[in-house]
Design an enzyme around this catalytic site. Structure first.
Site, PDB file in Angstrom:
ATOM      1  N   LYS B  81     -32.465 -31.821  -4.628  1.00  0.00           N
ATOM      2  CA  LYS B  81     -32.330 -30.641  -3.772  1.00  0.00           C
ATOM      3  C   LYS B  81     -33.152 -30.850  -2.502  1.00  0.00           C
ATOM      4  O   LYS B  81     -34.261 -31.389  -2.567  1.00  0.00           O
ATOM      5  CB  LYS B  81     -32.820 -29.404  -4.533  1.00  0.00           C
ATOM      6  CG  LYS B  81     -32.605 -28.078  -3.813  1.00  0.00           C
ATOM      7  CD  LYS B  81     -33.060 -26.885  -4.664  1.00  0.00           C
ATOM      8  CE  LYS B  81     -32.781 -25.557  -3.963  1.00  0.00           C
ATOM      9  NZ  LYS B  81     -33.206 -24.388  -4.757  1.00  0.00           N
ATOM     10  N   SER B 160     -29.703 -20.500  -5.144  1.00  0.00           N
ATOM     11  CA  SER B 160     -29.741 -21.348  -3.984  1.00  0.00           C
ATOM     12  C   SER B 160     -29.456 -22.818  -4.278  1.00  0.00           C
ATOM     13  O   SER B 160     -29.089 -23.560  -3.371  1.00  0.00           O
ATOM     14  CB  SER B 160     -31.119 -21.251  -3.334  1.00  0.00           C
ATOM     15  OG  SER B 160     -32.118 -21.825  -4.155  1.00  0.00           O
ATOM     16  N   SER B 184     -32.302 -19.160  -9.009  1.00  0.00           N
ATOM     17  CA  SER B 184     -31.652 -20.218  -8.222  1.00  0.00           C
ATOM     18  C   SER B 184     -31.320 -21.504  -8.971  1.00  0.00           C
ATOM     19  O   SER B 184     -30.658 -22.384  -8.404  1.00  0.00           O
ATOM     20  CB  SER B 184     -32.519 -20.579  -7.017  1.00  0.00           C
ATOM     21  OG  SER B 184     -32.396 -19.627  -6.011  1.00  0.00           O
TER      22      SER B 184
END
Lengths: 89, 495
Positions: B81, B160, B184
């Site tokens: 990420k 997210s 998330s």
């Protein structure tokens, strides 16, 4: 109000965006208003999920000595320093 | 090559075992993923591909595998990420304000993964500064879910960590790192048919992860199976002196905890999670989950978490307040994209006005307001008091049970642009996950079924603090009972 908060947050907001933003922020604040229903008399604020004594390390310099790395991403640098517009006239 | 003999179809555990049995090389495995990632631009899961990195590391892994000197994750390709700082590789949190920021240091979690032999395929898309539930606030544009409706409608992968969930669902990596502040990791996992684990606060170091809300943020993996999740956590977790909230506790071998035996375990079902707007099929899946666990020898117990409805309102004070403090560092002085102004104050305001996207600005303004003189007690302090009541709800519930079972999300994956008109509607995605962050507990989402449109749905298990072994053990039982085997097709590949 929004203009004042944006000033505190150091965010430039265009005038034409203010009304819509004010509406959105009011909606969010209206939503969180529910919290006032909760009786929190004598409830201690919760500040960290980690219930432990935070470890203290030795008070010593343990890092540093690589100014090139620190300055590598600088938008503007000058002679080993970060450069910014004049702060004091 | 069909999926049958395609190396990207393997789970992380299968790939690990195959490498050790010398059925294929790390180079071959990595090349398969590199090729697949290169053809995945339509999904926009990877915002930066690092094939040279991956292939060079694979050569080194092959040398170790050849010498029977393999580390736990030797030669296994992962996605990272974009919230994790990676040395020498651009890291932006998917915000324009970071420009082409290239960290001269490595986050502790990724450092742990590389030290265990894993290798990086590239950086994954996410909502800007992890603020969002659909990955649509990313400065690099939306990421698409590899799952679509039968009519071909494009859907969000959740957020997210939308790049992480989309990548794992589309087999663009064996596992991905992710972060979870209000849901998330678990929400995007549920929306893509993958497994998402948020560990206990303090289990993984936050050092080198771009901060959103420091008392809530926690790193964890998104994987295709619970076993893979256990393997990843074993490497990601651990104490780090540079994060004073990371806990100095031995990291167990989480994979060894997967015994399949949950007889006698008490599973709590919180009645407050039965919300009016919950679709019937999610309600039914939840009931099915209880039946699966009961059939495996667990006991189902009704419990109450009375302050549940106040979790989202408390979160939308606490998280923005912490963010407004954390994001004060983006001022265009030391790194990132500077916008010149008439003087230094003007430079700050322009840099932040042009560099932050709309959702980030909204949250910074809410946070600044909640912390400002005259409002601090009414908003911020009040939210912290409610947070304690929410944490106490869990403590009380755990006197009657060992784990909790809930749906992960109130809906399956939704179309793009759905939340644009009303930010509040988007916030409701986290209604079942956000309580866990507020209480600092571990939670995992396991793919459990499909809805009427053929889209994945997840069930969430919530554990006690540092109870990841029990949590993963029960999650694997749930996974096995659900037998989730549906896969999205490869409509997105370009050749």
């Amino acid at each position: 109000m929004v203009r004042r908060i944006a000033g505190l947050a150091r965010i430039q907001v265009d005038d034409d965006k203010l009304p819509a933003l004010a509406k959105e922020l009011s909606a969010i604040l209206g939503f969180v208003e529910q919290l006032s229903e909760v009786d929190t008399e004598n409830v201690k604020p919760y500040t960290s999920p980690v219930e432990m004594q935070i470890k203290a390390r030795a008070d010593a310099v343990t890092d540093g000595g690589y100014p090139e790395d620190i300055l590598a991403n600088a938008p503007e640098k000058d002679d080993g320093y970060f450069a910014v517009p004049k702060v004091v006239e | 090559m069909g999926q049958g003999n395609d190396l990207t179809a393997l789970t992380l555990a299968q790939a690990r075992d195959g490498l050790r049995a010398k059925e294929f090389t790390a180079r071959e495995l990595t090349q398969s993923f590199v090729d697949r990632v290169a053809a995945s631009e339509k999904l926009n899961a990877y915002i930066l591909q690092t094939p040279e990195h991956a292939l060079e590391a694979a050569e080194r892994s092959d040398a170790r595998l050849g010498a029977d000197d393999a580390r736990p994750l030797e030669g296994l390709p992962l996605g990272v990420k974009d919230l994790f700082c990676t040395r020498g590789v651009r890291t932006t949190a998917c915000s324009n304000i970071l420009g082409d920021f290239t960290p001269p240091y490595e986050s502790k979690v990724t450092e742990n993964l590389w030290a265990d032999g894993a290798l990086m395929l590239g950086k994954l898309n996410n909502d800007e500064f992890a603020m969002g539930s659909s990955n649509e606030t990313s400065a690099y544009g939306a990421c698409l879910n590899p799952w679509r409706t039968d009519a071909g409608e494009a859907l969000v992968p959740g957020g997210s960590s939308g790049g992480s969930s989309a990548a794992i669902a589309a087999r663009l990596g064996l596992a991905a790192t992710a972060t979870d502040t209000g849901g998330s990791i678990r929400q995007p996992a549920a929306l893509t048919g993958t497994v998402g684990l948020k560990p206990t606060y303090g289990r993984c170091s936050r050092w080198g992860i771009v901060a959103f809300a420091s008392s809530l943020d926690q790193a964890g993996p998104i994987t295709r199976t619970v076993r893979d999740s256990a393997i990843m956590l074993t490497s990601m977790a651990g104490h780090d002196a540079r994060d004073t909230t990371s806990v100095d506790m031995v990291v167990p071998d989480y994979e060894a905890a997967l015994t399949g035996d949950i007889r006698g375990l008490r599973i709590g079902v919180p009645k407050e999670y039965r919300i009016d707007t919950m679709p019937l099929e999610i309600e039914a899946l939840w009931q099915q989950g209880m039946d699966w666990l009961r059939d495996a020898g667990a006991e189902i117990v009704d419990v109450s978490l009375p302050h549940t409805k106040y979790a989202l309102p408390a979160y939308y004070i606490i998280a923005p307040a912490e963010a407004s403090s954390n994001l004060a560092r983006y001022d265009g002085v030391r790194y990132g994209a500077r916008k010149m102004g008439d003087d230094i104050d003007d430079m700050y305001a322009r840099t932040r006005g042009e560099g932050f996207g709309e959702e980030v600005q909204r949250r910074l303004l809410i946070g600044t307001y909640a912390l400002s003189a005259g409002y601090y007690d009414a908003y911020y302090l009040k939210a912290l008091q409610v947070r304690r009541l929410i944490a106490q709800d869990f403590e009380n519930a755990y006197e009657h049970c060992d784990l909790l079972l809930t749906p992960t999300t109130p809906s399956a994956a939704f179309p793009l642009d759905k939340g644009q008109s009303d930010p509040l509607e988007m916030y409701l995605n986290d209604v079942f996950t956000v309580t866990v962050n507020l209480a600092g507990l571990p939670g995992i989402s396991v793919p459990a079924g499909l809805d009427a449109k053929g889209l994945p749905l997840g069930l969430q298990l919530i554990g006690k603090a540092f109870g990841e072994e029990e949590l993963l053990r029960a999650a694997q039982v749930l996974e096995e009972a659900a037998g989730f085997s549906a896969k999205p097709d490869d409509w997105w590949t370009s050749s």
